[in-house]
Design a protein around this motif. Structure first.
Motif, short mmCIF file in Angstrom:
data_model
loop_
_atom_site.label_atom_id
_atom_site.label_comp_id
_atom_site.label_asym_id
_atom_site.label_seq_id
_atom_site.Cartn_x
_atom_site.Cartn_y
_atom_site.Cartn_z
N GLY A 154 78.94 -27.66 80.05
CA GLY A 154 79.41 -26.65 80.98
C GLY A 154 78.38 -25.57 81.22
O GLY A 154 77.20 -25.72 80.87
N PRO A 155 78.80 -24.44 81.80
CA PRO A 155 77.87 -23.36 82.13
C PRO A 155 77.20 -22.73 80.92
O PRO A 155 76.11 -22.17 81.03
N THR A 156 77.86 -22.78 79.75
CA THR A 156 77.28 -22.21 78.53
C THR A 156 77.47 -23.20 77.39
O THR A 156 78.22 -24.16 77.50
N GLY A 157 76.80 -22.96 76.30
CA GLY A 157 76.96 -23.80 75.12
C GLY A 157 75.96 -24.93 75.07
O GLY A 157 75.13 -25.13 75.95
N ASP A 158 76.06 -25.72 74.00
CA ASP A 158 75.10 -26.78 73.74
C ASP A 158 75.56 -28.15 74.24
O ASP A 158 74.74 -29.03 74.51
N SER A 159 76.88 -28.34 74.32
CA SER A 159 77.37 -29.67 74.70
C SER A 159 78.72 -29.55 75.37
O SER A 159 79.38 -28.50 75.30
N GLY A 160 79.14 -30.64 76.03
CA GLY A 160 80.43 -30.67 76.68
C GLY A 160 81.44 -31.48 75.88
O GLY A 160 81.07 -32.29 75.03
N PHE A 161 82.71 -31.27 76.17
CA PHE A 161 83.81 -31.96 75.53
C PHE A 161 84.70 -32.54 76.64
O PHE A 161 85.09 -31.81 77.54
N LYS A 162 85.01 -33.82 76.55
CA LYS A 162 85.75 -34.48 77.61
C LYS A 162 87.23 -34.10 77.58
O LYS A 162 87.85 -34.05 76.51
N ALA A 163 87.80 -33.86 78.76
CA ALA A 163 89.22 -33.57 78.87
C ALA A 163 90.03 -34.82 78.56
O ALA A 163 89.91 -35.83 79.25
N GLU A 164 90.84 -34.75 77.51
CA GLU A 164 91.67 -35.87 77.08
C GLU A 164 93.00 -35.33 76.57
O GLU A 164 93.01 -34.36 75.80
N PRO A 165 94.12 -35.93 76.95
CA PRO A 165 95.42 -35.47 76.46
C PRO A 165 95.51 -35.58 74.94
O PRO A 165 95.08 -36.57 74.35
N GLY A 166 96.03 -34.54 74.31
CA GLY A 166 96.26 -34.56 72.88
C GLY A 166 95.05 -34.30 72.01
O GLY A 166 95.17 -34.24 70.78
N ARG A 167 93.89 -34.13 72.61
CA ARG A 167 92.67 -33.96 71.82
C ARG A 167 92.46 -32.53 71.33
O ARG A 167 91.84 -32.32 70.28
N TYR A 168 93.00 -31.56 72.04
CA TYR A 168 92.66 -30.16 71.77
C TYR A 168 93.86 -29.37 71.25
O TYR A 168 95.01 -29.69 71.54
N HIS A 169 93.55 -28.35 70.49
CA HIS A 169 94.56 -27.49 69.88
C HIS A 169 94.17 -26.04 70.12
O HIS A 169 93.01 -25.67 69.94
N LEU A 170 95.14 -25.22 70.49
CA LEU A 170 94.88 -23.83 70.83
C LEU A 170 95.51 -22.90 69.78
O LEU A 170 96.71 -23.00 69.50
#
Length: 324
Positions: free
Chosen positions: A41-57
């Motif tokens: 993305g615009p900042t950071g070292d790497s991207g993470f793919k959008a996937e259902p159930g993969r992320y936690h807030l």
């Protein structure tokens, strides 16, 4: 309130003695992005793919910055794709914790952690910096994607559109320059302005923050006399970034942070506008006034040594707003 220093927790408040009594907010350090294809993305070292159930807030119902992220999760219909853990409203010597509370909202659903700083140490055992929410965690790689609320809401706005997110673009391309301009002023003088007023430890630092805060609220009130929302007839990112501060204004910032030149309820357009956004579908379910009031009045003993939580104010957020 504290921080990690090379992986070691320290109970340490902001040192306003070095800044002439001014509160200076720390910069977020995890700045990667979720993108549709996993590209950077615009900042950071790497991207993470959008996937259902993969992320936690990880969020706090007390925190306006975390509240933004929870709102965008709701607006984009991502409740089934991104699950949530809630920290306790009280922030003391151990920072944000997962101490149980009677309403059953608090707890780390992923790891059963006791302290929020444990999540940061899982991502980086030698982390140095503040431990904040919102924090977006990647279950797949076992690390923090981002702890910057402004980035997280933009990820949620578009990254999941191709895999079942609700329609709606809250940062439309044709309005971006206008949204950015509003965000810039609102962030410095309103969102962060209430903190600069409340955490100031000198009269000069307080006045340097509180007068621009109300100049901006006056400016916003005038702008809202001409349109329903800040950028036209539908809410944009700028509205939601502002609203989480407005929701807490009379309840907390007016008294606790000495932002008392005027109340939100005194504004001809801002107060109905704030009720309009509160009544937007799904938004009232993202608020918890008890967490918000108790966090500020009981956690900040340097501002409120007695830790007494005021009974008021009595605000009718469901009153007709008349802006539609």
């Amino acid at each position: 309130m504290g921080l990690l220093n090379n992986g070691i927790w320290q109970d340490k408040w902001y040192d306003t003695g070095k800044t002439g009594g001014k509160f200076v907010r720390s910069e977020s350090q995890f700045r990667n992005w979720i993108t549709p294809d996993g590209a950077a993305g615009p900042t950071g070292d790497s991207g993470f793919k959008a996937e259902p159930g993969r992320y936690h807030l990880y969020i706090s119902y007390a925190c306006p910055w975390a509240h933004r992220a929870l709102i965008f999760r709701t607006l984009k219909g991502l409740e089934d794709m991104i699950d949530v853990s809630v920290v306790h409203w009280f922030m003391g010597e151990n920072g944000w914790t997962f101490e149980k509370d009677p309403d059953g909202l608090v707890g780390d659903k992923l790891f059963g952690s006791k302290f929020m700083y444990e999540i940061y140490l899982k991502a980086d055992p030698h982390y140095t910096g503040r431990v904040t929410v919102p924090t977006l965690w990647d279950k797949k790689t076992g690390t923090i994607v981002s702890n910057e609320s402004a980035d997280i809401i933009r990820m949620l706005n578009t990254a999941f559109d191709g895999i079942g997110a609700a329609p709606g673009d809250y940062y439309p391309e044709d309005k971006r320059s206008e949204i950015d301009e509003i965000n810039e002023r609102v962030y410095h003088t309103v969102n962060n302005g209430v903190y600069k007023s409340g955490f100031a430890t000198s009269q000069a630092a307080y006045e340097e923050a509180v007068y621009p805060l109300f100049e901006s609220l006056d400016w916003l009130d005038a702008r809202l006399s001409r349109s329903r929302f800040l950028n036209g007839d539908t809410p944009t990112e700028a509205d939601w970034r502002l609203w989480t501060t407005l929701y807490r204004f009379d309840m907390v910032y007016h008294g606790h942070f000495k932002c008392n030149i005027r109340r939100l309820a005194d504004y001809t357009h801002l107060w109905p506008y704030a009720r309009d956004l509160y009544q937007w579908p799904g938004i009232r379910e993202t608020v918890n006034a008890d967490h918000a009031k108790r966090h500020y009045y009981e956690s900040h003993d340097m501002v409120n040594p007695t830790r007494i939580v005021p009974a008021g104010p009595d605000l009718d957020w469901d009153a007709p707003h008349g802006r539609s």
